[in-house]
Design a protein around this motif. Sequence first.
Motif, short mmCIF file in Angstrom:
data_model
loop_
_atom_site.label_atom_id
_atom_site.label_comp_id
_atom_site.label_asym_id
_atom_site.label_seq_id
_atom_site.Cartn_x
_atom_site.Cartn_y
_atom_site.Cartn_z
N ASP A 77 -21.89 -31.84 -16.37
CA ASP A 77 -22.42 -30.52 -16.74
C ASP A 77 -22.63 -29.64 -15.52
OD1 ASP A 77 -22.55 -31.30 -19.41
OD2 ASP A 77 -24.58 -32.14 -19.17
N ASP A 78 -22.36 -30.18 -14.34
CA ASP A 78 -22.57 -29.44 -13.09
C ASP A 78 -21.43 -28.44 -12.90
OD1 ASP A 78 -22.82 -28.57 -10.44
OD2 ASP A 78 -23.63 -30.49 -9.77
N PRO A 79 -21.72 -27.15 -12.75
CA PRO A 79 -20.66 -26.13 -12.58
C PRO A 79 -19.75 -26.43 -11.38
CG PRO A 79 -22.79 -25.08 -12.98
CD PRO A 79 -23.08 -26.54 -12.76
N ASP A 80 -20.30 -27.10 -10.34
CA ASP A 80 -19.47 -27.39 -9.16
C ASP A 80 -18.32 -28.34 -9.50
OD1 ASP A 80 -21.06 -25.78 -7.65
OD2 ASP A 80 -22.30 -27.41 -6.86
N TYR A 81 -18.44 -29.07 -10.60
CA TYR A 81 -17.42 -30.04 -10.96
C TYR A 81 -16.70 -29.67 -12.25
CZ TYR A 81 -19.66 -32.92 -7.41
OH TYR A 81 -20.17 -33.40 -6.22
N LYS A 82 -16.82 -28.43 -12.66
CA LYS A 82 -16.19 -27.98 -13.90
C LYS A 82 -14.69 -28.22 -13.86
CE LYS A 82 -15.66 -23.99 -16.96
NZ LYS A 82 -15.93 -22.54 -17.16
N HIS A 95 -18.26 -48.19 -16.03
CA HIS A 95 -18.65 -46.79 -16.15
C HIS A 95 -18.05 -46.05 -14.95
CE1 HIS A 95 -21.46 -47.70 -19.44
NE2 HIS A 95 -21.56 -48.86 -18.81
N THR A 96 -17.06 -45.23 -15.23
CA THR A 96 -16.24 -44.64 -14.18
C THR A 96 -16.39 -43.13 -14.15
OG1 THR A 96 -14.64 -46.43 -14.38
CG2 THR A 96 -13.90 -44.41 -13.28
N LEU A 97 -16.63 -42.62 -12.94
CA LEU A 97 -16.64 -41.18 -12.69
C LEU A 97 -15.35 -40.83 -11.96
CD1 LEU A 97 -17.99 -38.36 -12.50
CD2 LEU A 97 -18.99 -39.13 -10.33
N LYS A 98 -14.58 -39.90 -12.51
CA LYS A 98 -13.33 -39.47 -11.91
C LYS A 98 -13.46 -38.02 -11.48
CE LYS A 98 -8.37 -39.03 -12.90
NZ LYS A 98 -7.31 -39.27 -13.92
N ILE A 99 -13.16 -37.77 -10.20
CA ILE A 99 -13.21 -36.41 -9.66
C ILE A 99 -11.83 -36.07 -9.12
CG2 ILE A 99 -14.39 -34.82 -8.10
CD1 ILE A 99 -16.64 -36.88 -7.88
N THR A 100 -11.25 -35.00 -9.61
CA THR A 100 -9.93 -34.58 -9.16
C THR A 100 -10.04 -33.41 -8.19
OG1 THR A 100 -9.70 -33.06 -11.04
CG2 THR A 100 -8.92 -35.31 -11.36
#
Length: 487
Positions: A77-82, A95-100
Amino acid sequence: MALRTTGSVLVVFLWSVAVVLGQNGWSVTYTTQRICALKGSTVELTCSYIYPRGYRVTTTFWFTKIVDVENYVNLTDDPDYKDRGTYRSDRMNGHTLKITNLRESDSTEYKFRFITDQTRGKYFGNPGVTLSVTDLQVKVTTTWWSTTLTCSTTCTLTGNSTYIWYRNSKIVQEDSSPSYSVYFKTEDSFYCAVKGINSPAVSVRAQSYFHLTYTHQRICTLKGSSVNISCSYTYPRSHTVSETKWYIKGKLDEAPQILSPGYGGRVEYLGNMQSDSTLRITDLREEDTAEYKFRFRTDQTNWEPTFPGTTLTVTGLQVKVTPATVTEGQKVKLTCITTCTLTDNPNPTYIWYKNGHVTTQSNSLFLKPVSSEDAGRYSCAVEGHEDLYSPEETLTVRYGPKSTSVSVSPSGEIVEDSSVTLTCSSDANPPVDKYTWYKKNGASLTGSEKTYNFTTISSEDSGEYYCEAENKYGRLNSSSVSMDVQC
């Protein structure tokens, strides 16, 4: 830990030793605590968790920010990661967080939190996973003999990275080392890349005062022959060469082996020693296979290049028979093979020998169809090096019985009540394993041996006799012999 790319995007997957954080039955297990990834790439952070019985998990999420007490900002929900941050879980408690499309501003600590159906049933793993995002930069270091380019990052990249160097957009090196050295004059554009992520290009103007060129990067030559390994070199005009050395590069921590003239009675230095040098080695052996390098000393300094020298491979000759098991009538090919392609004669003509005598000159020896007369010991040599022939390879031809005949012993007049032996002879490979005896115009005789014995012969045994010889490849009858038993 493994690296994977999709298109030009670098994805970092984490499979390292787990880090367990928790107390009193509550814990979060991160697969790693530190990650260094490239700007523009993709990263995945993974964890699992446990909690005491009697609770039911209702909410799970990753976060980096805490706005107020008990107010944790769900990263998705963080705008920096939209449009860049996604979270997924699986049935195996992963439980995986993926950041592109990573940014340098993504460098921070990431933590995982889960909430249960009870007021005090909340927990997050601390410390979390520290992510460092770095870009690629080319650093240039110039000395008076070379220019070194380094693909630089602000942290050590997670996983095993391969660095690709481009000169004017063409690949010049792929290596696990981030450095590339230039030993020649150049005024070109260079950049580096790791799994599709490129650094900015830099223009490099390099001036080399010392320069060395090996005539051949690789040489393949015959065992027993001689070889010339040569190079040319330049240096500042104010220097005077005082000593030159050829040496074999040592393996791992081994010291280099200096090859002085006369070494082993097989080494000679040729050339003017001021701008070129040739190492000549005679009576080559397979153990001479190695990397050979050159260095020289001037009245002001020692100079030894760090780039590869000339790799020498010494090969023997070997005869290969195809097929390995040969039956008369088949097609057979004999090939003279080496472990590498001969440098001075990549398409040689071979001299073929049978039982020590020259038979023909050809690239390969074809026997079609092969006969029993072709059986023997074969070797080969390269034309021009006829004295350097291969070990002999025996060609064995399998065939059925030939030249089957019967002999009578004793020869001469046969008298009644004497002892007579008939012997069946035949040429075959493998040898005959079954003999059958016949009396002409009569039935076959008992026994299947090579000989047939009449211990007390009678006049009734008079007649014509012949044998049949047999092995797995065929059978052949002999001509008949006549026995006239005298009373």
